[in-house]
Design a protein around this motif. Structure first.
Motif, PDB file in Angstrom:
ATOM      1  N   HIS A 130      -1.801   8.118   2.566  1.00 45.15           N
ATOM      2  CA  HIS A 130      -0.976   7.058   3.167  1.00 45.15           C
ATOM      3  C   HIS A 130      -0.952   7.146   4.693  1.00 45.15           C
ATOM      4  CE1 HIS A 130       0.425   5.453  -0.631  1.00 45.15           C
ATOM      5  NE2 HIS A 130       0.526   6.699  -1.055  1.00 45.15           N
ATOM      6  N   THR A 137       9.423  11.282   6.223  1.00 42.04           N
ATOM      7  CA  THR A 137       9.026  10.554   5.032  1.00 42.04           C
ATOM      8  C   THR A 137       9.293  11.466   3.847  1.00 42.04           C
ATOM      9  OG1 THR A 137       7.317   9.233   3.958  1.00 42.04           O
ATOM     10  CG2 THR A 137       6.558  11.202   5.104  1.00 42.04           C
ATOM     11  N   ARG A 189      -7.033   0.263  -0.419  1.00 45.23           N
ATOM     12  CA  ARG A 189      -7.018   0.765   0.956  1.00 45.23           C
ATOM     13  C   ARG A 189      -8.421   0.711   1.567  1.00 45.23           C
ATOM     14  NH1 ARG A 189      -3.636   4.387   4.764  1.00 45.23           N
ATOM     15  NH2 ARG A 189      -5.293   5.024   6.131  1.00 45.23           N
ATOM     16  N   THR A 218       7.779   0.056  14.969  1.00 45.87           N
ATOM     17  CA  THR A 218       7.253   1.391  15.281  1.00 45.87           C
ATOM     18  C   THR A 218       6.557   1.387  16.644  1.00 45.87           C
ATOM     19  OG1 THR A 218       5.340   0.743  13.993  1.00 45.87           O
ATOM     20  CG2 THR A 218       6.894   2.226  12.913  1.00 45.87           C
ATOM     21  N   ARG A 228       8.391  12.477  -0.521  1.00 44.49           N
ATOM     22  CA  ARG A 228       7.512  12.364  -1.677  1.00 44.49           C
ATOM     23  C   ARG A 228       8.249  12.898  -2.898  1.00 44.49           C
ATOM     24  NH1 ARG A 228       5.181   9.722   1.555  1.00 44.49           N
ATOM     25  NH2 ARG A 228       2.993   9.803   2.167  1.00 44.49           N
ATOM     26  N   LEU A 255       0.828  -1.220   0.000  1.00 47.28           N
ATOM     27  CA  LEU A 255       0.000   0.000   0.000  1.00 47.28           C
ATOM     28  C   LEU A 255       0.860   1.267   0.000  1.00 47.28           C
ATOM     29  CD1 LEU A 255      -2.856  -0.538   2.628  1.00 47.28           C
ATOM     30  CD2 LEU A 255      -3.150   0.221   0.277  1.00 47.28           C
ATOM     31  N   LEU A 256       1.994   1.187   0.714  1.00 45.17           N
ATOM     32  CA  LEU A 256       2.846   2.377   0.870  1.00 45.17           C
ATOM     33  C   LEU A 256       3.377   2.907  -0.452  1.00 45.17           C
ATOM     34  CD1 LEU A 256       5.321   2.122   3.881  1.00 45.17           C
ATOM     35  CD2 LEU A 256       3.820   4.018   3.298  1.00 45.17           C
ATOM     36  N   LEU A 299       3.202  -5.790   5.318  1.00 43.17           N
ATOM     37  CA  LEU A 299       3.280  -4.385   5.734  1.00 43.17           C
ATOM     38  C   LEU A 299       2.819  -4.215   7.178  1.00 43.17           C
ATOM     39  CD1 LEU A 299       3.922  -1.521   4.823  1.00 43.17           C
ATOM     40  CD2 LEU A 299       1.610  -1.336   3.913  1.00 43.17           C
ATOM     41  N   SER A 355       1.940  10.408   9.711  1.00 47.99           N
ATOM     42  CA  SER A 355       1.851  10.966   8.364  1.00 47.99           C
ATOM     43  C   SER A 355       0.499  11.657   8.166  1.00 47.99           C
ATOM     44  CB  SER A 355       2.103   9.863   7.323  1.00 47.99           C
ATOM     45  OG  SER A 355       2.224  10.388   6.034  1.00 47.99           O
ATOM     46  N   HIS A 386      -4.670   2.412  -5.263  1.00 47.48           N
ATOM     47  CA  HIS A 386      -4.584   2.595  -3.820  1.00 47.48           C
ATOM     48  C   HIS A 386      -5.965   2.794  -3.201  1.00 47.48           C
ATOM     49  CE1 HIS A 386      -3.819   4.880  -0.038  1.00 47.48           C
ATOM     50  NE2 HIS A 386      -2.823   4.022   0.078  1.00 47.48           N
ATOM     51  N   GLY A 436       4.121  -2.173  11.485  1.00 46.07           N
ATOM     52  CA  GLY A 436       3.411  -2.122  12.755  1.00 46.07           C
ATOM     53  C   GLY A 436       4.171  -2.696  13.925  1.00 46.07           C
ATOM     54  N   CYS A 490      -1.191   6.523   8.404  1.00 45.41           N
ATOM     55  CA  CYS A 490      -0.999   5.187   8.977  1.00 45.41           C
ATOM     56  C   CYS A 490      -2.324   4.458   9.194  1.00 45.41           C
ATOM     57  CB  CYS A 490      -0.267   5.308  10.307  1.00 45.41           C
ATOM     58  SG  CYS A 490      -0.077   3.721  11.112  1.00 45.41           S
TER      59      CYS A 490
HETATM   60  C1  HEM Z   1       3.455   4.036  16.781  1.00 44.78           C
HETATM   61  C2  HEM Z   1       3.317   3.184  15.798  1.00 44.78           C
HETATM   62  C3  HEM Z   1       3.274   3.571  14.342  1.00 44.78           C
HETATM   63  C4  HEM Z   1       3.785   4.669  13.706  1.00 44.78           C
HETATM   64  C5  HEM Z   1       4.539   5.840  14.308  1.00 44.78           C
HETATM   65  C6  HEM Z   1       3.465   4.518  12.293  1.00 44.78           C
HETATM   66  C7  HEM Z   1       3.803   5.439  11.321  1.00 44.78           C
HETATM   67  C8  HEM Z   1       3.397   5.356  10.004  1.00 44.78           C
HETATM   68  C9  HEM Z   1       3.697   6.346   9.000  1.00 44.78           C
HETATM   69  C10 HEM Z   1       4.529   7.627   9.244  1.00 44.78           C
HETATM   70  C11 HEM Z   1       3.131   5.941   7.831  1.00 44.78           C
HETATM   71  C12 HEM Z   1       3.101   6.663   6.491  1.00 44.78           C
HETATM   72  C13 HEM Z   1       4.419   6.790   5.797  1.00 44.78           C
HETATM   73  C14 HEM Z   1       4.321   7.755   4.654  1.00 44.78           C
HETATM   74  O1  HEM Z   1       3.390   8.580   4.573  1.00 44.78           O
HETATM   75  O2  HEM Z   1       5.238   7.736   3.798  1.00 44.78           O
HETATM   76  C15 HEM Z   1       2.475   4.675   8.102  1.00 44.78           C
HETATM   77  C16 HEM Z   1       1.798   3.941   7.151  1.00 44.78           C
HETATM   78  C17 HEM Z   1       1.246   2.704   7.410  1.00 44.78           C
HETATM   79  N1  HEM Z   1       1.179   2.056   8.631  1.00 44.78           N
HETATM   80 FE1  HEM Z   1       1.868   2.766  10.399  1.00 44.78          FE
HETATM   81  N2  HEM Z   1       2.775   3.351  12.116  1.00 44.78           N
HETATM   82  C18 HEM Z   1       2.622   2.744  13.338  1.00 44.78           C
HETATM   83  C19 HEM Z   1       1.966   1.563  13.614  1.00 44.78           C
HETATM   84  C20 HEM Z   1       1.318   0.796  12.685  1.00 44.78           C
HETATM   85  C21 HEM Z   1       0.613  -0.420  12.985  1.00 44.78           C
HETATM   86  C22 HEM Z   1       0.431  -1.036  14.369  1.00 44.78           C
HETATM   87  C23 HEM Z   1       0.172  -0.913  11.798  1.00 44.78           C
HETATM   88  C24 HEM Z   1      -0.614  -2.188  11.632  1.00 44.78           C
HETATM   89  C25 HEM Z   1      -1.769  -2.268  11.095  1.00 44.78           C
HETATM   90  C26 HEM Z   1       0.568   0.025  10.747  1.00 44.78           C
HETATM   91  C27 HEM Z   1       0.286  -0.103   9.406  1.00 44.78           C
HETATM   92  C28 HEM Z   1       0.557   0.850   8.448  1.00 44.78           C
HETATM   93  C29 HEM Z   1       0.193   0.699   7.040  1.00 44.78           C
HETATM   94  C30 HEM Z   1      -0.509  -0.498   6.413  1.00 44.78           C
HETATM   95  C31 HEM Z   1       0.632   1.866   6.386  1.00 44.78           C
HETATM   96  C32 HEM Z   1       0.506   2.200   4.901  1.00 44.78           C
HETATM   97  C33 HEM Z   1      -0.771   2.906   4.596  1.00 44.78           C
HETATM   98  C34 HEM Z   1      -0.890   3.354   3.153  1.00 44.78           C
HETATM   99  O3  HEM Z   1       0.125   3.503   2.469  1.00 44.78           O
HETATM  100  O4  HEM Z   1      -2.028   3.542   2.701  1.00 44.78           O
HETATM  101  N3  HEM Z   1       1.270   1.042  11.330  1.00 44.78           N
HETATM  102  N4  HEM Z   1       2.647   4.346   9.436  1.00 44.78           N
END
Ligand code: HEM
Length: 442
Positions: free
Chosen positions: A390, A331, A133, A285, A333, A121-122, A277, A386, A129, A282, A392
């Motif tokens: 995208h 991050t 999504r 982080t 772009r 997805l990222l 992912l 973010s 997307h 997840g 989170c």
């Molecule tokens: C404190 C914990 C977390 C932080 C700080 C975090 C941070 C982020 C950030 C900054 C992004 C976007 C990156 C970008 O825009 O380039 C992101 C995307 C994502 N995160 Fe997290 N995340 C955390 C926990 C989790 C967890 C627990 C999951 C599990 C489901 C998860 C799943 C995802 C997914 C699937 C994306 C991609 C979404 C997309 O591209 O549509 N994250 N996360």
């Protein structure tokens, strides 16, 4: 692929993805370039040094022109870039015409698997997307996350029971990262993925191996280790998903396997990428959120006392931890066409680095931004998850795990004290503690 190709391509992938950027950044740092200085691993984990760079970036206007990228630490500008349709994720694109783009396309491993490889997805953009999504979001709903709260509490209690049972007077300190912060998220992720209890150690091993795939500047041996670990995880996942398809459980992954939008579900590759992912994005982080929170709260006993007096502040406290010490530094772009950001012209192909940690301390948004305040009214306005499409997907889950995880350990051991020997992780983009020796005070 010829045997020579199979040796050369990984080396080219590593050179383009890790060696070249870190050499270029090190050289830039020597010349005082702010982006180069920022990705120095000593700076990425040092609050004062990071703050100084973010302030300098911010003071040079909406976009700071570094040698190889534009940078911003203004929160409204970060949001503008992350929500704009004129930008995409991913550094190399199949359509890139430059030498590096062509080399990147040649070296790409069609079987590559990881958070930054399609169809993750990222690195997917609309229209794919949007459909993809929507399906995943439906399964990872706020209600589904709330359904996991009780189980998360139970896991936290059990982990601390074990810690307490083994901590005898006269024993040395326990490592809270290894024994608690790392085990809580992995158990929750294993529940989400429907992994049987007996196979959880494998998920932990895959998670630990996959996390550096989101970082920069890996050495070649580590890069290959990560690639191999991810390939191993993919093979295991393919089998696991086939099992869920035949015998669905009541876990979220089984629901994702069955989810349909206008009769169409996710492909096998999309399901595998999403499971991968969830683990890569997840796991570490959330470990970092827990460890950063333990450090901030034990360093600010007055704030901890406020939480003890008024536990309704806990959810704000978790956002304040995310704001002050974000698990993801930045991050980026890439402009997909000539465009404008905050009135500044940006050429097609330009990279914009969004300094999430800097935007979280933007004084235009947060009063007295360096103060750690568990009752801050707008703590939730940080960009640690973010923004835009995208944003989170696991934000609600991470907040829930942060709240349950931090509150449980700090309530249970009111005299918890960190000992000497705490060490930050060596990663640059992912920020947290590798080890936190502590005395539980029991
Ligand atoms: C404190 C914990 C977390 C932080 C700080 C975090 C941070 C982020 C950030 C900054 C992004 C976007 C990156 C970008 O825009 O380039 C992101 C995307 C994502 N995160 Fe997290 N995340 C955390 C926990 C989790 C967890 C627990 C999951 C599990 C489901 C998860 C799943 C995802 C997914 C699937 C994306 C991609 C979404 C997309 O591209 O549509 N994250 N996360």
């Amino acid at each position: 692929m010829s045997p020579t190709d199979s040796l050369v391509r990984p080396a080219v992938r590593w050179s383009l993805g890790h060696a070249l950027p870190s050499t270029v950044m090190r050289n830039a740092a020597r010349r005082g370039d702010l982006q180069g200085r920022l990705v120095d691993r000593r700076v990425a984990h040092d609050h004062a040094a990071l703050r100084a760079i973010a302030d300098e970036v911010r003071s040079s206007g909406p976009l700071h022109r570094a040698r190889y990228a534009l940078m911003t630490a203004h929160q409204p500008v970060v949001r503008e870039v992350l929500t704009s349709n004129d930008f995409r994720t991913g550094v190399f694109d199949a359509g890139d015409e430059g030498v590096l783009g062509r080399l990147g396309t040649w070296a790409a491993d069609p079987a590559a698997f990881g958070p930054l490889s399609p169809p993750s997805l990222l690195v997917t953009e609309p229209p794919q997307h949007t459909r993809y999504r929507k399906l995943v979001t439906r399964v990872f709903s706020v209600r589904a996350v709330e359904g996991l709260r009780e189980r998360t509490q139970q896991v936290a209690d059990e982990l601390l029971d074990d810690l307490e049972a083994q901590a005898r007077p006269g024993d040395g300190p326990v490592d809270l990262v290894e024994r608690y912060c790392a085990l809580l998220p992995v158990t929750v992720i294993a529940e989400i993925l429907g992994v049987p209890a007996g196979e959880r150690d494998r998920v932990l091993a895959f998670g630990a191996a996959a996390a550096p795939s989101l970082d920069l500047g890996l050495g070649y041996a580590e890069f290959r280790r990560v690639e191999r670990a991810l390939a191993g995880f993919r093979a295991w996942l393919a089998e696991h998903l086939a099992g869920l398809r035949e015998h669905p459980g009541d876990d979220l992954m089984s629901q994702l396997v069955a989810a349909r939008e206008d009769g169409v579900g996710l492909s096998d590759a999309e399901l595998e990428a999403t499971a991968g992912l969830v683990l890569a994005a997840g796991f570490e982080t959330t470990v970092n959120l827990l460890s950063n929170g333990i450090v901030l709260l034990t360093e600010h006993p007055d704030e901890l006392a406020r939480l003890r007096a008024d536990p309704s502040l806990w959810s704000t406290a978790v956002d304040e931890v995310l704001r002050v010490d974000p698990p993801v530094l930045l991050t980026g772009r890439v402009a997909r066409r000539d465009t404008e950001v905050a009135g500044v012209a940006v050429r097609r192909g330009s990279v914009v680095t969004c300094l999430l940690a800097g935007a979280n301390r933007d004084p235009a948004v947060f009063a007295d931004p360096d103060r750690f305040d568990v009752g801050r009214a707008n703590a939730r306005d940080h960009v640690s998850f973010s923004a835009g499409r995208h944003y989170c997907l696991g934000a609600a889950l991470a907040r829930m795990e942060g709240e349950v995880g931090l509150r449980t350990v700090l309530d249970r051991f009111p005299d918890l004290a960190l000992e000497r020997g705490a060490r930050r992780r060596p990663t640059r983009i992912l920020r947290g503690w590798e080890t936190l020796p502590a005395r539980l005070g029991v």
